[in-house]
Design a protein around this motif. Sequence first.
Motif, PDB file in Angstrom:
ATOM      1  N   TYR A 155      -1.971   0.396   9.088  1.00 24.88           N
ATOM      2  CA  TYR A 155      -1.185  -0.381   8.111  1.00 24.88           C
ATOM      3  C   TYR A 155       0.264   0.067   8.076  1.00 24.88           C
ATOM      4  CZ  TYR A 155      -5.442  -2.569   6.444  1.00 24.88           C
ATOM      5  OH  TYR A 155      -6.591  -3.313   6.372  1.00 24.88           O
ATOM      6  N   ALA A 203       3.436  -1.456   3.260  1.00 26.16           N
ATOM      7  CA  ALA A 203       2.318  -2.280   2.762  1.00 26.16           C
ATOM      8  C   ALA A 203       1.282  -1.363   2.111  1.00 26.16           C
ATOM      9  CB  ALA A 203       1.695  -3.062   3.910  1.00 26.16           C
ATOM     10  N   ILE A 233       2.566  -8.872   3.730  1.00 26.96           N
ATOM     11  CA  ILE A 233       3.749  -8.271   3.135  1.00 26.96           C
ATOM     12  C   ILE A 233       4.866  -9.295   3.290  1.00 26.96           C
ATOM     13  CG2 ILE A 233       4.390  -7.135   5.325  1.00 26.96           C
ATOM     14  CD1 ILE A 233       5.521  -4.796   3.592  1.00 26.96           C
ATOM     15  N   THR A 267       0.184  -7.026   8.145  1.00 22.86           N
ATOM     16  CA  THR A 267       0.425  -5.716   7.528  1.00 22.86           C
ATOM     17  C   THR A 267      -0.048  -4.597   8.458  1.00 22.86           C
ATOM     18  OG1 THR A 267      -1.738  -5.835   6.463  1.00 22.86           O
ATOM     19  CG2 THR A 267       0.156  -6.576   5.159  1.00 22.86           C
TER      20      THR A 267
END
Length: 410
Positions: free
Chosen positions: A117, A121, A138, A335
């Motif tokens: 990730y 985010a 995001i 993300t």
Amino acid sequence: ALTGTACGGGDGDGGGKGSDGKISGTVTYWDTSNEAEKGTYEQLARGFQKKYPDVKVNYVNVPFGEALAKFKNAAGSGGSGAPDVLRAEVAWTQDLANIGYLAKLDGTTALADRSDYLPKAAAGTKFKGATYGVPQVIDTLGLFYNKKMLKEAGVAPPTSWAGLKAAAKKIKQKTGKTGLYLRGDDAYWYLPFLYGEGGDLLDTGAKKVTVDDAPGVKAFAAARDLVASGAAETDATDGWDTMQHAIKNGDVAMTLNGPWAIEDTLAGKAFKDPSNLGVVPVPAGSGGQGAPQGGHNLTVYAGSKNLDASYAFARYMSSAEVQAKTTEKLSLLPTRTSVYRNAAVAANPNVKFFKAAVDKAVERPWIPEGNSLFQAVLVQFPNVLAGRTSPKEAATSVGDAYRKLLKGDW
Ligand SMILES: C[C@H]1O[C@H](O[C@H]2[C@H](O)[C@@H](O)[C@@H](O[C@H]3[C@H](O)[C@@H](O)[C@@H](O[C@H]4[C@H](O)[C@@H](O)[C@@H](O)O[C@@H]4CO)O[C@@H]3CO)O[C@@H]2CO)[C@H](O)[C@H](O)[C@@H]1N[C@H]1C[C@@H](CO)[C@H](O)[C@@H](O)[C@@H]1O
């Protein structure tokens, strides 16, 4: 309040992991995506059943503006009617985790490959050191513009509010149309002006309310000036529909918007040729430039009776495969770092722009009260834009509301 362990409630039918480790039962998913996005998200959600044939996905689309209150009411009244998985806006995550309505995801399958990730985010999924959400998208704001209209007016996409005013004057002269549609019924649209004056809502480091310092006042004044000068038009209600109608029909040349608006905007007659839509960073103010970080997480209701299936569903809906499909169909931002290496994703011009914009986006305070900060701005913004409240009065009212809200902690 729930303590983050399963205790009744939820719409699941008490399914879970059978002795054979099989995931079964029903998962009710509340999706808050908009009209242009929901078809794709529903299809993807139903795709979960292919992988887990013993699970039934009950997909429910709940309008973004209603979902938070609906979820709090359902979760707060013993949980019946609450979904198992909720698409929670980033600011909702800390608020709901703080109340105890969300399952802690650390150590569950929901957080598989969590190292993939984007750090920004992931930051929006944390509360008191634990993780309560799985990042789904995001986003941030950019300046959308109609290339043909700007060319006709002989202007380049503006890089400052002053430049936008000058460009709007030329657009009006040459095309008779208004330069910008500025959304006035959503406090999020105040933030590019605030960051443009080098200000912020709060100084979380110094635990100080800063929205009513000079930059906050100047930010309200800068937004009002665009409307008063005729460079921008705005409304106190139905901002989303009016803004989208205006840009799609070529009635305005520019809007401030995010990736969630790309699919809807491209459906407009002004963008029959999709390459007519351009996106650049939000214009700078007199003291800087910046756009807010937003986005959505998948969260699991602490009272779900089907936690295992819910964890698996959250993991699936934020998997690299589902994120790549979402970007392909809707140009929303992944993300996961790995998804940006996908050729089709990397080639998408809107993703290219918005990924760079998100990397610079201003993070908001990840505190439970973060969810309430917009309410106070929402009361003032439309009145300032209409000239009914002065920038100074508006900023001071917001500051006072924050000092009341935070008095216990700050
Ligand atoms: C006032 C609200 O303030 C905040 O919300 C901020 C938010 O924090 C900001 O980040 C920003 O969100 C971006 C968002 O990041 C961006 O992705 C996009 O979202 C798209 C989706 O992409 C698209 O798929 C689709 O879903 O559609 C989405 C929306 O277009 O655009 C969003 C901005 O619109 O801006 C929000 C402010 O609007 C609070 O969090 C509450 O929501 C609060 N409202 C509650 C208040 C409760 C009473 O206290 C009342 O009881 C409740 O019923 C009300 O709900």
